[in-house]
Design a protein around this motif. Structure first.
Motif, mmCIF file in Angstrom:
data_model
loop_
_atom_site.group_PDB
_atom_site.id
_atom_site.type_symbol
_atom_site.label_atom_id
_atom_site.label_comp_id
_atom_site.label_asym_id
_atom_site.label_seq_id
_atom_site.Cartn_x
_atom_site.Cartn_y
_atom_site.Cartn_z
ATOM 1 N N LEU A 382 0.824 -1.214 0.000
ATOM 2 C CA LEU A 382 0.000 0.000 0.000
ATOM 3 C C LEU A 382 0.857 1.262 0.000
ATOM 4 C CD1 LEU A 382 -2.858 -1.076 2.453
ATOM 5 C CD2 LEU A 382 -3.051 -0.709 -0.012
ATOM 6 N N VAL A 383 1.918 1.246 0.782
ATOM 7 C CA VAL A 383 2.819 2.411 0.820
ATOM 8 C C VAL A 383 3.415 2.654 -0.569
ATOM 9 C CG1 VAL A 383 5.079 3.172 1.657
ATOM 10 C CG2 VAL A 383 3.365 2.358 3.280
ATOM 11 N N SER A 384 3.895 1.584 -1.196
ATOM 12 C CA SER A 384 4.510 1.712 -2.527
ATOM 13 C C SER A 384 3.493 2.184 -3.553
ATOM 14 C CB SER A 384 5.090 0.363 -2.975
ATOM 15 O OG SER A 384 6.020 -0.101 -2.043
ATOM 16 N N LEU A 385 2.310 1.612 -3.483
ATOM 17 C CA LEU A 385 1.272 1.971 -4.446
ATOM 18 C C LEU A 385 0.870 3.435 -4.295
ATOM 19 C CD1 LEU A 385 -1.334 0.057 -6.048
ATOM 20 C CD2 LEU A 385 -2.372 1.642 -4.464
ATOM 21 N N CYS A 386 0.715 3.868 -3.048
ATOM 22 C CA CYS A 386 0.333 5.264 -2.804
ATOM 23 C C CYS A 386 1.408 6.224 -3.315
ATOM 24 C CB CYS A 386 0.092 5.495 -1.313
ATOM 25 S SG CYS A 386 -1.375 4.653 -0.676
ATOM 26 N N GLN A 387 2.672 5.858 -3.118
ATOM 27 C CA GLN A 387 3.764 6.725 -3.583
ATOM 28 C C GLN A 387 3.835 6.760 -5.105
ATOM 29 O OE1 GLN A 387 6.959 4.954 -1.327
ATOM 30 N NE2 GLN A 387 7.039 6.703 0.074
ATOM 31 N N ASP A 388 3.539 5.631 -5.733
ATOM 32 C CA ASP A 388 3.514 5.600 -7.203
ATOM 33 C C ASP A 388 2.423 6.517 -7.747
ATOM 34 O OD1 ASP A 388 5.597 3.869 -7.401
ATOM 35 O OD2 ASP A 388 4.369 2.065 -7.687
ATOM 36 N N LYS A 389 1.301 6.535 -7.038
ATOM 37 C CA LYS A 389 0.163 7.343 -7.497
ATOM 38 C C LYS A 389 0.357 8.826 -7.198
ATOM 39 C CE LYS A 389 -2.592 4.026 -8.991
ATOM 40 N NZ LYS A 389 -3.101 3.972 -10.369
ATOM 41 N N ASP A 390 1.082 9.106 -6.125
ATOM 42 C CA ASP A 390 1.246 10.504 -5.708
ATOM 43 C C ASP A 390 2.702 10.735 -5.317
ATOM 44 O OD1 ASP A 390 1.149 13.038 -4.668
ATOM 45 O OD2 ASP A 390 -0.647 12.696 -3.449
ATOM 46 N N ARG A 391 3.474 11.264 -6.248
ATOM 47 C CA ARG A 391 4.913 11.450 -6.030
ATOM 48 C C ARG A 391 5.214 12.460 -4.927
ATOM 49 N NH1 ARG A 391 7.768 7.261 -8.016
ATOM 50 N NH2 ARG A 391 6.979 6.652 -10.061
ATOM 51 N N ALA A 392 4.214 13.244 -4.554
ATOM 52 C CA ALA A 392 4.440 14.262 -3.518
ATOM 53 C C ALA A 392 4.534 13.645 -2.122
ATOM 54 C CB ALA A 392 3.309 15.291 -3.543
ATOM 55 N N LEU A 393 4.141 12.371 -1.997
ATOM 56 C CA LEU A 393 4.159 11.734 -0.677
ATOM 57 C C LEU A 393 5.595 11.461 -0.238
ATOM 58 C CD1 LEU A 393 1.234 9.179 -1.149
ATOM 59 C CD2 LEU A 393 1.163 11.342 0.095
ATOM 60 N N ASP A 394 5.814 11.568 1.064
ATOM 61 C CA ASP A 394 7.156 11.356 1.620
ATOM 62 C C ASP A 394 7.572 9.898 1.482
ATOM 63 O OD1 ASP A 394 7.164 13.993 2.416
ATOM 64 O OD2 ASP A 394 6.308 13.530 4.390
ATOM 65 N N GLU A 395 8.870 9.694 1.530
ATOM 66 C CA GLU A 395 9.392 8.331 1.586
ATOM 67 C C GLU A 395 9.238 7.795 3.008
ATOM 68 O OE1 GLU A 395 10.785 6.326 -0.765
ATOM 69 O OE2 GLU A 395 10.300 7.800 -2.313
ATOM 70 N N VAL A 396 8.920 6.516 3.116
ATOM 71 C CA VAL A 396 8.905 5.879 4.435
ATOM 72 C C VAL A 396 10.342 5.499 4.777
ATOM 73 C CG1 VAL A 396 8.110 3.888 5.757
ATOM 74 C CG2 VAL A 396 6.581 4.987 4.123
ATOM 75 N N PRO A 397 10.807 5.868 5.956
ATOM 76 C CA PRO A 397 12.198 5.548 6.315
ATOM 77 C C PRO A 397 12.488 4.054 6.190
ATOM 78 C CG PRO A 397 11.189 6.994 7.950
ATOM 79 C CD PRO A 397 10.105 6.583 7.022
ATOM 80 N N CYS A 398 13.611 3.734 5.540
ATOM 81 C CA CYS A 398 13.973 2.324 5.340
ATOM 82 C C CYS A 398 14.149 1.599 6.669
ATOM 83 C CB CYS A 398 15.268 2.217 4.534
ATOM 84 S SG CYS A 398 15.051 2.722 2.817
ATOM 85 N N GLY A 399 14.669 2.331 7.648
ATOM 86 C CA GLY A 399 14.886 1.715 8.956
ATOM 87 C C GLY A 399 13.595 1.237 9.586
ATOM 88 N N LEU A 400 12.524 1.969 9.315
ATOM 89 C CA LEU A 400 11.223 1.583 9.856
ATOM 90 C C LEU A 400 10.796 0.241 9.268
ATOM 91 C CD1 LEU A 400 8.527 2.034 11.311
ATOM 92 C CD2 LEU A 400 7.822 3.513 9.427
#
Length: 405
Positions: A382-400
């Motif tokens: 879901l995180v990846s899909l949302c970011q693909d749809k909306d490039r303005a969304l922040d990256e989720v920290p890899c450490g998380l």
């Protein structure tokens, strides 16, 4: 003696249906339905398959009546007729049962498509329209109750070896006159007739009792035709049934209302989710252990979900300390959004969903929890899909992500 009595009742019903007397038709069907309903299960009413066949054919004729009141009484009698103890005299006549159900569904489809009656000036008053919709709803409910009883019959006959094959039928008819063929007919009829009729009616009115019967039919079909359950579940998910069921729960089942509907909705979602996860579109199938974990949190969480989408997103976003039961509800909500999205049923915005899932992951991190693998994968998707749809969304920290996976 019982057999002779029911034979005379059936013959009398057949005779009355040939007469041009609507009241006689209604009274005959009313009496027959009463007898069918009141007969103790341990005492067989139909001791002859021929009389059972004749009774079914009389009901076919009655349900086709152009007089709505007669057809409505016939539906009640059909529901009572579709009882295991009434149908278990060998051989079980599946083709006759199919013909009866086809007549019943066809009559309901015809009625549901009848134009609303118009006044002389060509207008339909809202009052008249409301009454017509109510009548259609009642007729549809009675039809679905009959169909549900047929589904129950199919489930009950699964444990009866003598009911699965009919050794007395001709070889040419063998494939048609089996429980397997009847079961596949039920699935096909539901798909082509029941679902469209209910969807059309729900555009005008939604009745909790009707939807309860409808969803119980869908649920039973997973059991009746097990080799088709994954395919059927995918079709339902792609037709927005996750959204539909959640909307029903939110509308009717909050504050402990309509507990029977809530139970049916939860059971339907439970089996559909497990079916979808057993044959996933984009990932490897879950192991038995993973399915067992999912099964546990679905059973605990689904009955307690009855909020609308904004409230569900807010609950998923909650960063306060989560008890186990609340966390299980979050797992359920996230999985429902995930499966809906996979099947192109996107009923929440990507931006809102992204924030909710990110908050959910942070909450897990805060409490030092590792979610079930299927929940973690769904979150990543879901995180990846949302970011693909909306490039303005922040990256989720890899450490998380690495800390939770």
């Amino acid at each position: 003696q019982v057999g002779r009595r029911i034979e005379s009742v059936v013959r009398s019903l057949q005779g009355s249906l040939k007469m041009n007397n609507t009241e006689l038709h209604k009274q005959g069907l009313l009496l027959f339905a009463e007898i069918l309903t009141r007969q103790p299960e341990e005492i067989k009413l139909f001791t002859s398959s021929a009389i059972c066949r004749d009774a079914g054919r009389a009901l076919q004729e009655a349900v086709r009546s152009p007089v709505l009141e007669v057809a409505a009484e016939a539906l009640k009698a059909i529901s009572a007729f579709l009882r295991k103890d009434h149908q278990s005299t060998p051989p079980v006549q599946y083709r006759e049962l199919r013909a009866l159900l086809e007549a019943m569904l066809s009559r309901c489809a015809d009625f549901s498509q009848t134009p609303l009656s118009r006044r002389p000036l060509g207008h339909v008053s809202s009052r008249d329209s409301g009454k017509a919709i109510l009548r259609r709803g009642k007729f549809l409910l009675s039809t679905l109750e009959g169909f549900r009883n047929a589904c129950r019959l199919a489930v009950e006959f699964q444990s009866e070896p003598s009911a699965q094959e009919n050794p007395f039928t001709a070889p040419s008819a063998e494939k048609e006159d089996t429980l397997e063929a009847f079961s596949e007919f039920l699935l096909s009829a539901c798909d082509s007739l029941c679902i469209p009729m209910v969807m059309r009616h729900s555009e005008q009115a939604t009745h909790p009792n009707l939807m309860e019967v409808f969803l119980s039919i869908l649920h039973s079909l997973f059991i009746i035709v097990p080799h088709m359950k994954e395919k059927f579940s995918k079709k339902l998910a792609s037709s927005s049934f996750i959204r539909l069921t959640l909307e029903l729960k939110a509308r009717f089942c909050s504050s402990l209302r309509h507990s029977a509907l809530n139970q049916v909705c939860s059971s339907f979602l439970y089996y559909m989710i497990l079916n979808l996860l057993s044959a996933p579109e984009k990932t490897e199938p879950l192991s038995k252990e993973e399915l067992s974990v999912v099964s546990t949190f679905l059973q605990h969480g689904l009955p307690h979900i009855s909020s609308r989408n904004p409230e569900s997103l807010a609950f998923l976003s909650d960063r306060q300390y989560m008890e186990k039961t609340a966390r299980q509800r979050q797992y359920c909500i996230l999985l429902l959004f995930y499966l809906a999205y996979i099947h192109e049923d996107r009923f929440v915005s990507e931006a809102e969903l992204f924030v909710a899932v990110q908050s959910f992951l942070l909450s897990l991190q805060d409490q030092g929890e590792r979610p079930p693998l299927v929940v973690f994968r769904a979150s990543i998707y879901l995180v990846s899909l949302c970011q693909d749809k909306d490039r303005a969304l922040d990256e989720v920290p890899c450490g998380l992500l690495s800390g939770l996976g």
